[in-house]
Design an enzyme around this catalytic site. Sequence first.
Site, PDB file in Angstrom:
ATOM      1  N   GLU A 265       0.797  -1.306   0.046  1.00 46.62           N
ATOM      2  CA  GLU A 265       0.036   0.041  -0.079  1.00 46.62           C
ATOM      3  C   GLU A 265       0.990   1.146   0.039  1.00 46.62           C
ATOM      4  OE1 GLU A 265      -3.190  -0.234  -0.411  1.00 46.62           O
ATOM      5  OE2 GLU A 265      -3.836  -2.239   0.284  1.00 46.62           O
ATOM      6  N   CYS A 299      -2.375   8.742   3.234  1.00 49.96           N
ATOM      7  CA  CYS A 299      -2.261   8.331   1.696  1.00 49.96           C
ATOM      8  C   CYS A 299      -3.315   8.621   0.799  1.00 49.96           C
ATOM      9  CB  CYS A 299      -1.787   6.859   1.801  1.00 49.96           C
ATOM     10  SG  CYS A 299      -3.171   5.704   2.663  1.00 49.96           S
ATOM     11  N   GLU A 400       3.781  13.459  -4.264  1.00 55.41           N
ATOM     12  CA  GLU A 400       3.169  13.373  -2.765  1.00 55.41           C
ATOM     13  C   GLU A 400       3.615  14.272  -1.632  1.00 55.41           C
ATOM     14  OE1 GLU A 400       3.406   9.467  -0.591  1.00 55.41           O
ATOM     15  OE2 GLU A 400       1.263   9.685  -0.135  1.00 55.41           O
TER      16      GLU A 400
HETATM   17  P1  NAD Z   1       8.440   4.689   4.532  1.00 52.07           P
HETATM   18  O1  NAD Z   1       8.164   3.944   3.401  1.00 52.07           O
HETATM   19  O2  NAD Z   1       9.483   5.733   4.994  1.00 52.07           O
HETATM   20  O3  NAD Z   1       8.263   3.604   6.085  1.00 52.07           O
HETATM   21  C1  NAD Z   1       7.308   2.800   6.135  1.00 52.07           C
HETATM   22  C2  NAD Z   1       8.029   1.510   6.870  1.00 52.07           C
HETATM   23  O4  NAD Z   1       9.049   1.051   5.978  1.00 52.07           O
HETATM   24  C3  NAD Z   1       8.607   1.965   8.217  1.00 52.07           C
HETATM   25  O5  NAD Z   1       8.124   0.859   9.170  1.00 52.07           O
HETATM   26  C4  NAD Z   1      10.169   1.965   7.720  1.00 52.07           C
HETATM   27  O6  NAD Z   1      11.001   2.061   8.883  1.00 52.07           O
HETATM   28  C5  NAD Z   1      10.129   0.902   6.912  1.00 52.07           C
HETATM   29  N1  NAD Z   1      11.357   0.896   5.888  1.00 52.07           N
HETATM   30  C6  NAD Z   1      11.985   2.139   5.357  1.00 52.07           C
HETATM   31  N2  NAD Z   1      12.921   1.473   4.704  1.00 52.07           N
HETATM   32  C7  NAD Z   1      12.904   0.111   4.421  1.00 52.07           C
HETATM   33  C8  NAD Z   1      13.620  -0.634   3.616  1.00 52.07           C
HETATM   34  N3  NAD Z   1      14.333  -0.466   2.913  1.00 52.07           N
HETATM   35  N4  NAD Z   1      13.269  -1.796   3.944  1.00 52.07           N
HETATM   36  C9  NAD Z   1      12.380  -2.456   4.706  1.00 52.07           C
HETATM   37  N5  NAD Z   1      11.538  -1.522   5.224  1.00 52.07           N
HETATM   38  C10 NAD Z   1      11.859  -0.216   5.389  1.00 52.07           C
HETATM   39  O7  NAD Z   1       7.023   5.601   4.860  1.00 52.07           O
HETATM   40  P2  NAD Z   1       6.440   6.627   6.047  1.00 52.07           P
HETATM   41  O8  NAD Z   1       7.047   7.628   5.749  1.00 52.07           O
HETATM   42  O9  NAD Z   1       6.610   5.739   7.212  1.00 52.07           O
HETATM   43  O10 NAD Z   1       5.037   6.482   5.514  1.00 52.07           O
HETATM   44  C11 NAD Z   1       4.401   7.507   4.582  1.00 52.07           C
HETATM   45  C12 NAD Z   1       4.209   6.919   3.254  1.00 52.07           C
HETATM   46  O11 NAD Z   1       3.215   5.665   3.400  1.00 52.07           O
HETATM   47  C13 NAD Z   1       3.559   7.656   2.348  1.00 52.07           C
HETATM   48  O12 NAD Z   1       4.106   7.537   0.966  1.00 52.07           O
HETATM   49  C14 NAD Z   1       1.955   7.332   2.326  1.00 52.07           C
HETATM   50  O13 NAD Z   1       1.252   7.422   1.197  1.00 52.07           O
HETATM   51  C15 NAD Z   1       2.266   5.803   2.664  1.00 52.07           C
HETATM   52  N6  NAD Z   1       0.884   5.158   2.916  1.00 52.07           N
HETATM   53  C16 NAD Z   1       0.236   4.508   2.171  1.00 52.07           C
HETATM   54  C17 NAD Z   1      -1.043   4.054   2.601  1.00 52.07           C
HETATM   55  C18 NAD Z   1      -1.961   3.223   1.776  1.00 52.07           C
HETATM   56  O14 NAD Z   1      -2.693   2.258   2.238  1.00 52.07           O
HETATM   57  N7  NAD Z   1      -1.418   3.035   0.592  1.00 52.07           N
HETATM   58  C19 NAD Z   1      -1.373   4.068   4.032  1.00 52.07           C
HETATM   59  C20 NAD Z   1      -0.538   4.967   4.903  1.00 52.07           C
HETATM   60  C21 NAD Z   1       0.534   5.315   4.354  1.00 52.07           C
END
Ligand code: NAD
Length: 497
Positions: A265, A299, A400
Amino acid sequence: MTTEQQAPDSSAAFAPTTSRMMIGGESVDAADGQTFEVVNPATGKVIATAPLGGREDVDRAVAAARKAFDDRKGWANWAAGKRGRTLAKFADLIKKNSDELAWLESRNGGKPIGGARGEIIGASLVFDYYGGAANKVYGQTIPVSKPGLDFTLREPIGVVGLIVPWNFPLLMAAWKVAPALAAGNTAILKPASYTPLTAIRLAELALEAGLPAGVLNVVTGPGGTAGASIAAHPGIGKVAFTGETTTGQEIMRLAAGNVKKISLELGGKSPNIVFADADLEKFARESPYSVFDNAGQDCCARSRILVERSVHEKVVELFAAATRNVKVGDPADEATEVGTLVSFKQRDRVTDYIEIGQAEGATIVVGGAAPDDPALADGAYLMPTVFDNVTNDMRIASEEIFGPVVSVIPFDTEEEALRLANATPYGLSGSIWTRDLAKGLRAAKALQAGVISVNSNSSVHTEAPFGGYKMSGIGRELGMSALDLYTETKNVFIDIS
Ligand code: NAD
């Protein structure tokens, strides 16, 4: 940074100072003993420390989850109804502890306490739903051409890795943990580094609800180490992720090693399309919350308002007036509608976009800066910001931002509105406002996005599928569709000739 002393509100009672991961039913520190600080973005002060988990911790969690999965009398082999009843009990415990969980979420993420409470209740409802769904994961009997009986079995995958973001920490965890466990898997949950506290508490409540040790493990730590170890681990059969699109791409690469099942997601840049015949007052009354709720860190945020040119000025006027009424303030205040961003770093990122928008020639109608109120000077606050005179190719309209910023873009025809709406690599959600139902249905069909609403901004229903087209993701969470993400289908043929 100084450690936050006794807070002047009841949330102090719930604030942990140290927290531990949950592996195999035990509260543990990171294998190497390292920790990281957890900050309240409304004060800038440290409210807790959490273990800085890494590869070794993920190995430990995989071993514990595997042991729980392989237990012949364990979770995966319980009658589905028994798993379901345990998840329903888990749901009740989340609800019973919703005050504590909401305070943790509010202090950790800068969320208004009222909204945080709603999210925790939402998470409890998700567990309740999948508690009910656990014994409704059916296979099929199939009339094949050979003489025999052909049927399918729906089986759990095994150990699954669940990586969640910071914007709705417990709710995003619930969307993954509940269907994964309902289907009989065992899980490793990794919360975002900014917001680990409710995930840790969730794992404690799981034990209290009667989930066997090792069924739900929580590893805290950075994405680049703990998260990447989960995505790459050969002992994990599936990874479910919510977060940024670029992180999702990296997870796909990491998961390729053992051809993990994946569901993603990801980000969005969702349109809010306003036709001239719409109920403009309703649109303006409701839509500020579609982009400013959770300080825009959503999101599904409707961050592009596409408005028919004949009502452009009127819509900007009504929307701006409604935006000025949004109550920005201390997350601990029950009346607050918009709290802080999750961190000062995130506020800097959004502030950069506000500068980019101005440099691109867009004009700020409302907001654009931190609030004037000196009482809010120490927090990562930013006023809801409305940009007018935006074109769809500007960076503020195409990237975004993940903050309280919306762009208004005029259009002349229905065809142009849909072309602009779809001119984005994302495809998560969108709204259409019109009194002409045929037009609304045409637009709903034409939008390349997974979650559409007409005369509403509502995107999320526990019972209905949620997920994105294009670069917004892979797979559908919520509803019965989520169970497909956590099961393998086995076809069995029995010769009866
Ligand atoms: P992020 O991608 O920075 O982090 C999300 C998670 O992934 C965290 O737990 C982080 O520690 C982990 N992560 C980071 N790098 C990683 C890697 N290399 N390998 C594995 N895990 C890793 O996102 P964020 O800043 O926490 O959240 C914001 C983003 O999430 C926005 O882009 C938003 O649109 C998206 N989002 C999407 C939905 C949806 O349902 N489509 C819902 C909520 C948020």
